[in-house]
Design a protein around this motif. Sequence first.
Motif, PDB file in Angstrom:
ATOM      1  N   THR A  85      14.899  56.065  -8.062  1.00  0.00           N
ATOM      2  CA  THR A  85      16.268  56.555  -8.221  1.00  0.00           C
ATOM      3  C   THR A  85      16.691  56.466  -9.688  1.00  0.00           C
ATOM      4  O   THR A  85      17.464  57.305 -10.161  1.00  0.00           O
ATOM      5  CB  THR A  85      17.248  55.746  -7.354  1.00  0.00           C
ATOM      6  OG1 THR A  85      17.133  54.346  -7.670  1.00  0.00           O
ATOM      7  CG2 THR A  85      16.962  55.941  -5.864  1.00  0.00           C
ATOM      8  N   ALA A  86      16.160  55.481 -10.420  1.00  0.00           N
ATOM      9  CA  ALA A  86      16.490  55.366 -11.846  1.00  0.00           C
ATOM     10  C   ALA A  86      15.949  56.560 -12.625  1.00  0.00           C
ATOM     11  O   ALA A  86      16.629  57.102 -13.501  1.00  0.00           O
ATOM     12  CB  ALA A  86      15.913  54.064 -12.418  1.00  0.00           C
ATOM     13  N   GLY A  87      14.726  56.977 -12.299  1.00  0.00           N
ATOM     14  CA  GLY A  87      14.159  58.147 -12.957  1.00  0.00           C
ATOM     15  C   GLY A  87      14.960  59.396 -12.662  1.00  0.00           C
ATOM     16  O   GLY A  87      15.195  60.224 -13.553  1.00  0.00           O
ATOM     17  N   GLY A  88      15.380  59.548 -11.414  1.00  0.00           N
ATOM     18  CA  GLY A  88      16.194  60.703 -11.044  1.00  0.00           C
ATOM     19  C   GLY A  88      17.517  60.722 -11.776  1.00  0.00           C
ATOM     20  O   GLY A  88      17.971  61.768 -12.260  1.00  0.00           O
ATOM     21  N   ASP A 117      16.248  46.061  -5.751  1.00  0.00           N
ATOM     22  CA  ASP A 117      17.528  45.642  -5.186  1.00  0.00           C
ATOM     23  C   ASP A 117      18.315  46.877  -4.727  1.00  0.00           C
ATOM     24  O   ASP A 117      18.535  47.806  -5.516  1.00  0.00           O
ATOM     25  CB  ASP A 117      18.326  44.890  -6.256  1.00  0.00           C
ATOM     26  CG  ASP A 117      19.639  44.313  -5.753  1.00  0.00           C
ATOM     27  OD1 ASP A 117      20.099  44.713  -4.672  1.00  0.00           O
ATOM     28  OD2 ASP A 117      20.209  43.473  -6.475  1.00  0.00           O
ATOM     29  N   PRO A 118      18.755  46.920  -3.456  1.00  0.00           N
ATOM     30  CA  PRO A 118      19.528  48.072  -2.977  1.00  0.00           C
ATOM     31  C   PRO A 118      20.762  48.375  -3.817  1.00  0.00           C
ATOM     32  O   PRO A 118      21.169  49.536  -3.917  1.00  0.00           O
ATOM     33  CB  PRO A 118      19.904  47.670  -1.548  1.00  0.00           C
ATOM     34  CG  PRO A 118      18.820  46.733  -1.123  1.00  0.00           C
ATOM     35  CD  PRO A 118      18.469  45.969  -2.369  1.00  0.00           C
ATOM     36  N   ALA A 119      21.355  47.349  -4.423  1.00  0.00           N
ATOM     37  CA  ALA A 119      22.533  47.586  -5.267  1.00  0.00           C
ATOM     38  C   ALA A 119      22.170  48.453  -6.477  1.00  0.00           C
ATOM     39  O   ALA A 119      22.969  49.289  -6.920  1.00  0.00           O
ATOM     40  CB  ALA A 119      23.122  46.256  -5.734  1.00  0.00           C
ATOM     41  N   VAL A 120      20.954  48.267  -6.989  1.00  0.00           N
ATOM     42  CA  VAL A 120      20.493  49.074  -8.125  1.00  0.00           C
ATOM     43  C   VAL A 120      20.250  50.514  -7.669  1.00  0.00           C
ATOM     44  O   VAL A 120      20.655  51.471  -8.353  1.00  0.00           O
ATOM     45  CB  VAL A 120      19.196  48.470  -8.720  1.00  0.00           C
ATOM     46  CG1 VAL A 120      18.620  49.398  -9.783  1.00  0.00           C
ATOM     47  CG2 VAL A 120      19.474  47.091  -9.287  1.00  0.00           C
ATOM     48  N   SER A 157      21.501  46.729   3.807  1.00  0.00           N
ATOM     49  CA  SER A 157      22.108  47.165   2.542  1.00  0.00           C
ATOM     50  C   SER A 157      21.536  48.496   2.085  1.00  0.00           C
ATOM     51  O   SER A 157      22.274  49.376   1.626  1.00  0.00           O
ATOM     52  CB  SER A 157      21.875  46.108   1.459  1.00  0.00           C
ATOM     53  OG  SER A 157      22.517  44.898   1.782  1.00  0.00           O
ATOM     54  N   PHE A 158      20.216  48.657   2.207  1.00  0.00           N
ATOM     55  CA  PHE A 158      19.593  49.903   1.755  1.00  0.00           C
ATOM     56  C   PHE A 158      19.974  51.071   2.657  1.00  0.00           C
ATOM     57  O   PHE A 158      20.342  52.149   2.168  1.00  0.00           O
ATOM     58  CB  PHE A 158      18.069  49.751   1.709  1.00  0.00           C
ATOM     59  CG  PHE A 158      17.386  50.936   1.086  1.00  0.00           C
ATOM     60  CD1 PHE A 158      17.127  50.963  -0.278  1.00  0.00           C
ATOM     61  CD2 PHE A 158      17.016  52.041   1.840  1.00  0.00           C
ATOM     62  CE1 PHE A 158      16.520  52.066  -0.870  1.00  0.00           C
ATOM     63  CE2 PHE A 158      16.404  53.141   1.262  1.00  0.00           C
ATOM     64  CZ  PHE A 158      16.163  53.159  -0.108  1.00  0.00           C
ATOM     65  N   ASP A 159      19.870  50.877   3.951  1.00  0.00           N
ATOM     66  CA  ASP A 159      20.142  51.976   4.882  1.00  0.00           C
ATOM     67  C   ASP A 159      21.575  52.491   4.782  1.00  0.00           C
ATOM     68  O   ASP A 159      21.844  53.658   5.084  1.00  0.00           O
ATOM     69  CB  ASP A 159      19.864  51.529   6.321  1.00  0.00           C
ATOM     70  CG  ASP A 159      18.382  51.305   6.593  1.00  0.00           C
ATOM     71  OD1 ASP A 159      17.570  51.528   5.673  1.00  0.00           O
ATOM     72  OD2 ASP A 159      18.040  50.885   7.718  1.00  0.00           O
TER      73      ASP A 159
END
Length: 226
Positions: A85-88, A117-120, A157-159
Amino acid sequence: MRLIYKGFLTYGAARPLGKVVAAFLCLVSPVMAAEPVTVLALGDSLTQGYGLPEQDGLVPQMRKWLEDQGVEAELINAGVSGDTTAGGAARVEWSLTPEVDAMIVTLGGNDLLRGIDPAVSRRNLESILRIAQANEVEVLLVGLSAPGNYGAEYKSSFDAIYPELSEAYGAFYAPDFFAGLGGGDPAALQQWFQADGIHPNAEGVARIVEGLGPHLRALIEAAQAE
């Protein structure tokens, strides 16, 4: 959605005829009134088509599905193998070129593989949605489900990321990238995957496309209506 108007330079008595001709063209040839919607598919190897001949990947099969449905759209494959997700979030702004009307976001799988971490992950996906919103680009956010081996708290948290962000930003939402494969015994689902057990094979992609197709069609129709 950008519209192409076919104008008529008319004077005096010719003006009514011009209006009649314009109305007739709109009735018999609506495709002349608008360009096809251009959709950016922002994702990782699942979008890129890892391990498959080009024509068997997600984006080419989705193009074929849309053609069979009579939906005019241009799909841009912006899948990068290994992307998180960071790359996106880092590349979305320059990926949204002026011709892009809508975007599919299929990211998060590599975050799960790395135990990020899901928060990230949430912050990164929110950044993508915020940039899309600023560019007035409609978004289909495609969810993923975390495995249970990280614990119940991590999974919960992720879902929750995908439905909550979709609601907050008014994005279209497909709950599960793999929904088209069906549920049941995980071992039985392996027939739809390549040997690595992570990336779908050509038939698996076809089933995934059947599951995602209606969501994509709704996204395109919304972009056309703008």
